[in-house]
Design an enzyme around this catalytic site. Structure first.
Site, PDB file in Angstrom:
ATOM      1  CD  GLN A 131       5.556  -0.590  -6.405  1.00 30.59           C
ATOM      2  OE1 GLN A 131       6.266   0.271  -6.049  1.00 30.59           O
ATOM      3  NE2 GLN A 131       4.349  -0.424  -6.400  1.00 30.59           N
ATOM      4  CG  ASN A 134      -3.841   0.573  -6.095  1.00 29.60           C
ATOM      5  OD1 ASN A 134      -4.020   0.202  -7.352  1.00 29.60           O
ATOM      6  ND2 ASN A 134      -3.791  -0.424  -5.242  1.00 29.60           N
ATOM      7  CD  GLU A 153       0.552  -3.002 -10.748  1.00 32.24           C
ATOM      8  OE1 GLU A 153       0.251  -3.763  -9.889  1.00 32.24           O
ATOM      9  OE2 GLU A 153      -0.151  -1.860 -10.889  1.00 32.24           O
ATOM     10  CG  ASN A 190      -2.946   1.221 -11.513  1.00 38.05           C
ATOM     11  OD1 ASN A 190      -2.121   0.387 -11.926  1.00 38.05           O
ATOM     12  ND2 ASN A 190      -3.552   0.987 -10.344  1.00 38.05           N
ATOM     13  CD  GLU A 191      -4.173  -3.038 -10.223  1.00 34.90           C
ATOM     14  OE1 GLU A 191      -4.985  -2.734  -9.182  1.00 34.90           O
ATOM     15  OE2 GLU A 191      -3.085  -3.676 -10.325  1.00 34.90           O
ATOM     16  CD  GLU A 207       1.611   2.412  -6.317  1.00 39.12           C
ATOM     17  OE1 GLU A 207       0.311   2.621  -6.109  1.00 39.12           O
ATOM     18  OE2 GLU A 207       1.883   1.144  -6.682  1.00 39.12           O
ATOM     19  CE1 TYR A 247       2.257  -7.641  -7.943  1.00 39.07           C
ATOM     20  CE2 TYR A 247       0.103  -7.027  -8.647  1.00 39.07           C
ATOM     21  CZ  TYR A 247       1.447  -6.731  -8.483  1.00 39.07           C
ATOM     22  OH  TYR A 247       1.869  -5.362  -8.807  1.00 39.07           O
TER      23      TYR A 247
END
Length: 503
Positions: free
Chosen positions: A350, A73, A293, A173-174, A28, A245
């Site tokens: 990442q 993001n 992710e 994304n999200e 990213e 996460y």
């Protein structure tokens, strides 16, 4: 611990084939992932395009099959056109997701060049925060259409005669997250994702699409979000995403190593929701999962709060990983392999510097973090058919989980190479775990190697000055007995790879 663990696998009792994209990663435009990570023109080991060759070699060692890009993001406020064309004409932009300045020195075409050098493919994300179907279809046309249209001819004008042929795309994304630029309700997102998917596939029917699932297991709208989104997008997408996460903020290592059980539950719930929508729509297509992710992320939280905004490539999200982090990463990889029938893609978030297995110093060294090793081992040795693991193991109770098996393990059969590989974690923090492997229908075998990642210090980490402080050795105890079974002793708090050659 007096009890031993036993694991039975049979070649006819299979879970599913491993899609190589299960071992994907993520770059990213965040922190030093791009600038100072994969790209640093002033570095003594930079190539003619400015890409760090020392980083490329470490990436190649992981055999990463696919890399998600450019966010994250970041993508929800990104205009992809800013990153193509002559570099000297590109604009610097305020990047609102991470409050930095984006210089746009690296964009789509440069990233695709890097992918070719890294022997990987791209998973491209489109902006469904501030933009929509129009820009997404134009991006597909620029990337994948051969020639004879405005956007494809512009790519050729930019020096790329052949199309990039990007086959995997994320629809935003999200989008359920209030932190996301242009966040949406499930119905709002489902509608725009549906319409975006339609026009993208009208430009290139060969592409596969990932709809945004919940941003994590703890979102208040989970799993209703998945059900609503798939109501709109079922006919147009192949995958739905999962993000998760974990951290050890309470310094409770036994509970920390049990957290992959939450990942198991997350996967099970999303699979159930996908199958519910398939049944409701009388559909024939199974929606698969893209766990695009996942990682440990908590070490850098305090440092990130102190970073001043509006600089270029500040050191954001630079978790320094320790031994216990590598153990949980191993457990998370095992969790995904145990659902290889439905988890077909995944991206460790990442790849470089930003919550990453690879770290660099600007102008200096690059090295492997502790989490590099379980990721590398599964990517290199975990290709083939996942077998049902029948496990008998002593258990323990943790703060958030009960009946936690000390042994977390899975087996992968590579029929082409006549190999079976066992990936195993001993979660016990103080005692070794005797293990008996019953291979049943495989017949005779011999040990190729037993790789062990262990340390007496759960908090031990690798640094630029001590890059090999925590690294695996090949001195594991696995052996084939006279009866044909395999016996091994798994060291306390260890990651193990037992490779068997079928003879």
């Amino acid at each position: 611990m007096t009890k031993k663990a036993k694991m039975i696998v049979d070649k006819d009792f299979t879970i599913g084939e491993v899609d190589s994209r299960l071992y994907g990663s993520f770059i990213e435009h965040l922190g030093r992932a791009v600038y100072g990570g994969i790209y640093e023109p002033e570095h003594p080991q930079a190539d003619e395009q400015g890409f760090r060759t020392d980083v490329l070699e470490l990436v190649k060692g992981l055999q990463v099959p696919i890399v998600r890009y450019p966010g994250g993001n970041f993508v929800s406020g990104y205009n992809w056109e800013d990153g193509v064309g002559p570099i000297e004409q590109r604009k610097k932009r305020l990047e609102l997701a991470w409050r930095t300045v984006e210089p746009n020195l690296v964009g789509l075409n440069e990233f695709m060049d890097w992918c070719r050098k890294a022997n990987t493919e791209a998973m491209m994300a489109v902006n469904l925060g501030t933009r929509g179907p129009d820009q997404a279809r134009e991006l597909v046309e620029y990337s994948n259409h051969k020639s004879g249209s405005y956007w494809s001819d512009l790519r050729i004008q930019h020096g790329y005669k052949d199309p990039h042929n990007i086959k995997t795309w994320c629809l935003g994304n999200e989008m359920d997250g209030p932190w996301q630029i242009g966040s949406k309700t499930a119905a709002e997102y489902g509608r725009i994702a549906c319409e975006t998917a339609k026009v993208m596939k009208w430009v290139d029917p060969s592409i596969e699409l990932v709809a945004c699932g919940s941003s994590g297991l703890g979102m208040a709208t989970f799993p209703e979000w998945e059900a609503t989104v798939l109501e709109h997008t079922y006919d147009h997408v192949e995958y739905i995403s999962l993000h998760q996460y974990y951290g050890n903020r309470d310094n409770d290592s036994a509970n920390f190593l049990a957290q992959s059980m939450g990942m198991d539950k997350f996967i099970h719930t999303v699979v159930s929701t996908c199958d519910y929508i398939q049944a409701k729509k009388r559909g024939k297509k199974k929606i698969h999962l893209s766990f695009d992710e996942w990682n440990v992320w908590y070490h850098s939280n305090d440092a990130d709060r102190k970073i001043e905004p509006w600089s270029i490539a500040p050191p954001q999200l630079e978790d320094i990983y320790n031994h216990e982090d590598a153990l949980l990463v191993g457990c998370m990889l095992i969790s995904m392999l145990k659902r290889a029938d439905r988890v077909k893609m995944a991206c460790m978030a990442q790849l470089v510097n930003v919550i990453a297995p690879i770290m660099t110093v600007n102008g200096g060294a690059a090295w492997k973090q502790t989490i590099y090793y379980p990721y590398m081992h599964t990517s290199v040795f975990g290709r083939g058919t996942v077998l049902v693991p029948l496990i008998q193991s002593p258990k323990y109770d943790a703060k958030d989980y009960t009946d936690v098996s000390y042994l977390e393990a899975v087996a992968v059969h590579n029929e082409e190479k006549s190999e079976v590989t066992i990936f195993a974690v001993n979660r016990h923090l103080e005692e070794a775990l005797p293990l008996e492997l019953d291979l049943r229908s495989f017949g005779a075998s011999r040990i190729i190697e037993h790789i062990v990642l262990e340390s007496d210090d759960l908090k031990a980490a690798n640094t630029a000055d001590a890059p090999d402080n925590v690294k695996p050795h090949h001195g594991g105890s696995a052996a084939v007995t006279d009866s044909g079974q395999v016996q091994a002793t798994l060291s306390k708090a260890s990651w193990n790879v037992i490779r068997l050659k079928l003879v």
